[in-house]
Motif scaffolding. Structure first.
Motif, mmCIF file in Angstrom:
data_model
loop_
_atom_site.group_PDB
_atom_site.id
_atom_site.type_symbol
_atom_site.label_atom_id
_atom_site.label_comp_id
_atom_site.label_asym_id
_atom_site.label_seq_id
_atom_site.Cartn_x
_atom_site.Cartn_y
_atom_site.Cartn_z
ATOM 1 N N SER A 1 0.838 -1.202 0.000
ATOM 2 C CA SER A 1 0.000 0.000 0.000
ATOM 3 C C SER A 1 0.876 1.256 0.000
ATOM 4 O O SER A 1 0.515 2.270 -0.598
ATOM 5 N N VAL A 2 2.026 1.198 0.676
ATOM 6 C CA VAL A 2 2.946 2.342 0.638
ATOM 7 C C VAL A 2 3.529 2.478 -0.775
ATOM 8 O O VAL A 2 3.608 3.579 -1.325
ATOM 9 N N LEU A 3 3.899 1.349 -1.373
ATOM 10 C CA LEU A 3 4.405 1.382 -2.754
ATOM 11 C C LEU A 3 3.361 1.966 -3.710
ATOM 12 O O LEU A 3 3.704 2.747 -4.606
ATOM 13 N N ALA A 4 2.103 1.597 -3.510
ATOM 14 C CA ALA A 4 1.041 2.115 -4.376
ATOM 15 C C ALA A 4 0.955 3.632 -4.257
ATOM 16 O O ALA A 4 0.727 4.332 -5.250
ATOM 17 N N LEU A 5 1.154 4.148 -3.046
ATOM 18 C CA LEU A 5 1.119 5.603 -2.867
ATOM 19 C C LEU A 5 2.333 6.241 -3.555
ATOM 20 O O LEU A 5 2.209 7.285 -4.205
ATOM 21 N N LEU A 6 3.504 5.600 -3.443
ATOM 22 C CA LEU A 6 4.698 6.123 -4.131
ATOM 23 C C LEU A 6 4.436 6.190 -5.641
ATOM 24 O O LEU A 6 4.767 7.175 -6.301
ATOM 25 N N ASP A 7 3.835 5.129 -6.179
ATOM 26 C CA ASP A 7 3.531 5.111 -7.612
ATOM 27 C C ASP A 7 2.557 6.230 -7.970
ATOM 28 O O ASP A 7 2.750 6.952 -8.944
ATOM 29 N N HIS A 8 1.520 6.368 -7.152
ATOM 30 C CA HIS A 8 0.514 7.387 -7.421
ATOM 31 C C HIS A 8 1.144 8.781 -7.423
ATOM 32 O O HIS A 8 0.784 9.635 -8.234
ATOM 33 N N LEU A 9 2.088 9.010 -6.515
ATOM 34 C CA LEU A 9 2.713 10.332 -6.404
ATOM 35 C C LEU A 9 3.924 10.445 -7.332
ATOM 36 O O LEU A 9 4.609 11.468 -7.322
ATOM 37 N N ASP A 10 4.157 9.369 -8.096
ATOM 38 C CA ASP A 10 5.247 9.397 -9.062
ATOM 39 C C ASP A 10 6.609 9.587 -8.376
ATOM 40 O O ASP A 10 7.462 10.331 -8.857
ATOM 41 N N LEU A 11 6.787 8.933 -7.262
ATOM 42 C CA LEU A 11 8.037 9.050 -6.520
ATOM 43 C C LEU A 11 8.879 7.812 -6.814
ATOM 44 O O LEU A 11 8.488 6.692 -6.472
ATOM 45 N N GLY A 12 10.012 8.003 -7.451
ATOM 46 C CA GLY A 12 10.878 6.882 -7.812
ATOM 47 C C GLY A 12 11.592 6.326 -6.602
ATOM 48 O O GLY A 12 11.414 5.175 -6.208
ATOM 49 N N ARG A 13 12.399 7.177 -5.985
ATOM 50 C CA ARG A 13 13.261 6.729 -4.898
ATOM 51 C C ARG A 13 13.045 7.648 -3.710
ATOM 52 O O ARG A 13 13.030 8.870 -3.856
ATOM 53 N N VAL A 14 12.867 7.077 -2.542
ATOM 54 C CA VAL A 14 12.524 7.888 -1.370
ATOM 55 C C VAL A 14 13.320 7.433 -0.147
ATOM 56 O O VAL A 14 13.858 6.332 -0.098
ATOM 57 N N HIS A 15 13.375 8.337 0.837
ATOM 58 C CA HIS A 15 13.784 7.951 2.181
ATOM 59 C C HIS A 15 12.531 7.430 2.887
ATOM 60 O O HIS A 15 11.455 8.006 2.741
ATOM 61 N N LEU A 16 12.691 6.368 3.668
ATOM 62 C CA LEU A 16 11.567 5.871 4.453
ATOM 63 C C LEU A 16 11.894 5.982 5.934
ATOM 64 O O LEU A 16 13.008 5.657 6.340
#
Lengths: 368, 339
Positions: free
Chosen positions: A187-202
């Motif tokens: 679900s977190v990955l789905a939000l990253l995809d939705h926001l078009d975020l490739g690489r993030v700090h978690l």
């Protein structure tokens, strides 16, 4: 060049409208540095310290102990360099003449969380700040994005920071499909995809730490760094009595002894904090979701997921309160990570020792 | 931040969400649709104060306007409840109870008992209670204690929009007859209410304020006056604990006793007439079970033993006020040996 700063009542969390002044920690005439705790303020939900966002000399305490003031109200005047009393008087007068209580506290003004439907599930997230490699904040079991209320704005001063409500939590959808750790990470990955975020700090707290570790396991290319706070997934033990107790608690008498285990200062567990937790637990679907997740996380006080091998995969910061009563701080032993144990702190260390946690996180993120 | 809606909207939303979830839920009452068969009925009133507005259009055939015969439509609702439906009937004003009392007192309340637990009667009767609307003696009564007296009924009286929604959903899902008392002066009260479905359990008092000096027990609209009094008293150094009963049957005896054991002092605030009321009932409970903890007399703040007056000035005198609650608290605080 002198500068006259106004220190105002902060807004902690989404629903704060006013705060009561408890005590001043700095006196008039004292020099304060950016990040110093200047005074203690109490809201119906929580007590904490107001930090100075600037350095200088505390020239004027405006707010009096026991006074209740609206968000945005003038608390103090801090001067960098020289200023006369008359100049300070003029600033105070102008501020008070222009200040409209409630302006800064209205729910429809200022940044607000958003909701999006992702794969048939509602996800609430709160997007603050801009620039840099974004940071995503993942709360723990029974938590929500308000668990980061003392961290989110401070961290967002240097980059884009997104806090979300995990499935089954906060104002996100309550229905879980499998009710396991993979579902949360996805679900977190789905939000990253939705926001078009490739690489993030978690950054993850408790169960949210395990969600972050597991996301790094599933999609290593998406994770720039991990910040794990009192994290699950790094050892065997977890307070099984707490997990069962918090799931079963249906009224405030049952809930209070569980909630007080989370904090080093039990006085932080206010009537309103208990009421908010009960309101969350009464929402349709929450009970089932929590039972599923508690089962997925641990059995008889033993965690089901060992995610220690993931730690070495990317730069990792691990923070823990030495007195954590939910997951023991000994889990940091032998981790290939930057580790800090905060003495005297409990499980909700990001709320109780926000200043220290923020400073550690900011320094770590700057370096990675 | 949670969305804010009114007490009235919260009730409307609870009805809509339960009707959507459960096809056996239906509404029956006088003017609840707004004049069935009349032109423009889709945007009709929805009850005398508009609480059921909009439901007729959303749920065709499930919002039924009844003739002006409480004995008829309340009886029909009780019958429907025994046959597998979940009726929400509306008794416009609780003052009309006399016109349907047998249906509630001798039928709905008795079935579970008289059929050896084999019969269920999942009936909700929504009804407007309370004074303050200049509606005179036949449209202003607070008859919560009348219902609470009857075994077999559950009695609910929410004080906030949040409680109104959660308690009404709980009432509709409950298998016993529930009298759901809505205070007419609270309909416009705004408060945070989740959009999601939730239930507030019966028999669980809400601690609205924690305090060590004295316990204020109340329910319904009086909760707000008690909170106002508690805020004023806090400035005088008196720390009140405020309990909202939420439901008078079942009643959360444990919370009342737990609080009085701690504070040693009790004021009960009840908008109803004082004889055989919640105020006397709670006073008796505490006198019997927490006598040893008491540091002063128990005080009651209630309406007088008279009908609700029509005159504005007299009605204002009739209804308890925050000032009367504060005065009662001061009396108790003086203690046993004072005066």
């Amino acid at each position: 060049m002198s500068q006259i700063h106004t220190l105002t009542m902060p807004k902690w969390g989404l629903s704060m409208t006013e705060g009561r002044i408890d005590t001043w920690l700095k006196q008039e005439g004292e020099h304060i540095s950016k990040g110093d705790e200047v005074l203690d303020v109490e809201t119906d939900k929580i007590s904490s310290s107001v930090e100075a966002p600037f350095s200088g000399v505390l020239r004027r305490q405006i707010a009096r102990p026991d006074e209740t003031l609206a968000v945005g109200a003038l608390l103090a005047v801090v001067v960098e360099g020289e200023a006369s009393d008359a100049q300070i008087d003029a600033v105070v007068q102008r501020f008070q003449a222009d200040f409209v209580p409630g302006d800064g506290a209205e729910q429809d003004s200022g940044p607000a969380p958003q909701k999006v439907e992702l794969g048939g599930h509602r996800v609430r997230y709160f997007d603050l700040g801009e620039g840099g490699t974004p940071l995503v904040l993942i709360h723990g079991f029974c938590g929500d994005l308000n668990n980061w209320m003392f961290n989110h704005p401070a961290l967002a001063a240097e980059r884009r920071v997104i806090a979300l409500d995990l499935p089954g939590h906060g104002e996100s959808g309550k229905h879980l499909q499998r009710g396991d750790l993979d579902e949360l990470s996805q679900s977190v990955l789905a939000l990253l995809d939705h926001l078009d975020l490739g690489r993030v700090h978690l950054a993850g707290h408790s169960m949210g730490g395990a969600v972050a570790l597991n996301l790094a396991r599933l999609a290593p290319a998406r994770v720039q760094s991990l910040s794990l706070i009192a994290s699950a997934g790094l050892g065997r033990e977890i307070n099984g009595g707490y997990l069962q107790g918090i799931v079963a608690a249906a009224n405030r008498n049952a809930l209070k002894p569980q909630m007080t285990q989370l904090f080093s200062d039990p006085g932080l567990v206010t009537r309103q904090m208990l009421e908010d937790m009960l309101r969350f637990k009464r929402l349709e679907g929450v009970d089932e979701a929590l039972r599923q997740l508690a089962d997925a996380l641990a059995s008889d006080g033993v965690q089901r997921h060992d995610l220690r091998p993931v730690v070495a995969q990317q730069p990792t910061l691990v923070l823990w309160g030495s007195d954590d009563a939910i997951i023991p701080a000994t889990h940091v032993d032998g981790l290939p990570a930057e580790v800090a144990i905060l003495p005297g702190q409990g499980h909700m260390v990001q709320l109780e020792a926000a200043e220290q946690v923020n400073a550690r996180l900011l320094a770590f993120l700057r370096g990675h | 931040m949670a969305r804010k809606i009114s007490y009235q909207q919260a009730i409307n939303e609870a009805l809509a969400q339960e009707m959507r979830r459960d096809p056996t839920v239906f509404i029956i009452g006088e003017d609840v649709a707004g004049g069935a068969g009349a032109p423009g009925e889709n945007d009709a009133w929805g009850g005398v104060l508009g609480v059921t507005k909009g439901l007729y259009g959303q749920f065709p055939g499930r919002v039924l306007d009844a003739p002006l015969s409480e004995i008829g439509y309340v009886g029909a609702a009780v019958g429907a409840a025994t046959q597998g439906l979940r009726p929400v009937c509306e008794l416009m004003f609780v003052d009309f109870a006399g016109c349907c009392l047998d249906q509630i007192l001798n039928q709905a309340a008795k079935f579970r008992y008289m059929y050896g637990g084999k019969a269920v009667t999942p009936l909700v009767m929504r009804t407007m209670v309370g004074a303050g609307l200049r509606a005179a003696a036949q449209h202003s009564q607070m008859l919560t204690s009348l219902w609470t007296h009857i075994p077999g009924l559950k009695v609910v009286c929410p004080s906030s929009p949040y409680d109104a929604k959660g308690l009404l959903i709980q009432a509709i899902r409950d298998n016993d007859p529930v009298i759901f008392c809505e205070h007419k002066l609270l309909y416009s009260l705004q408060g945070e209410v989740p959009e999601e479905v939730y239930t507030v359990p019966f028999g669980e008092a809400n601690f609205l304020r924690d305090g060590d000096d004295i316990t204020l027990v109340t329910y319904g609209r009086m909760v707000h006056l008690a909170m106002e009094a508690a805020a004023n008293l806090a400035r005088q150094g008196i720390d009140c604990e405020v309990l909202d009963l939420r439901t008078t049957s079942p009643m959360d005896e444990d919370s009342i006793l737990e609080s009085v054991e701690k504070t040693g002092r009790l004021v009960v605030i009840d908008e109803a007439n004082p004889r055989c009321s919640m105020a006397t009932d709670i006073s008796a409970l505490v006198a019997q079970k927490a006598f040893g903890a008491l540091k002063g007399s128990i005080e009651m703040v209630t309406a007088p033993h008279t009908p609700v007056p029509f005159s504005d000035a007299l009605e204002d005198l009739y209804i308890p006020t925050a000032a009367k609650i504060e005065a009662a608290v001061h009396t108790v605080m003086k203690g046993r040996n004072a005066a």
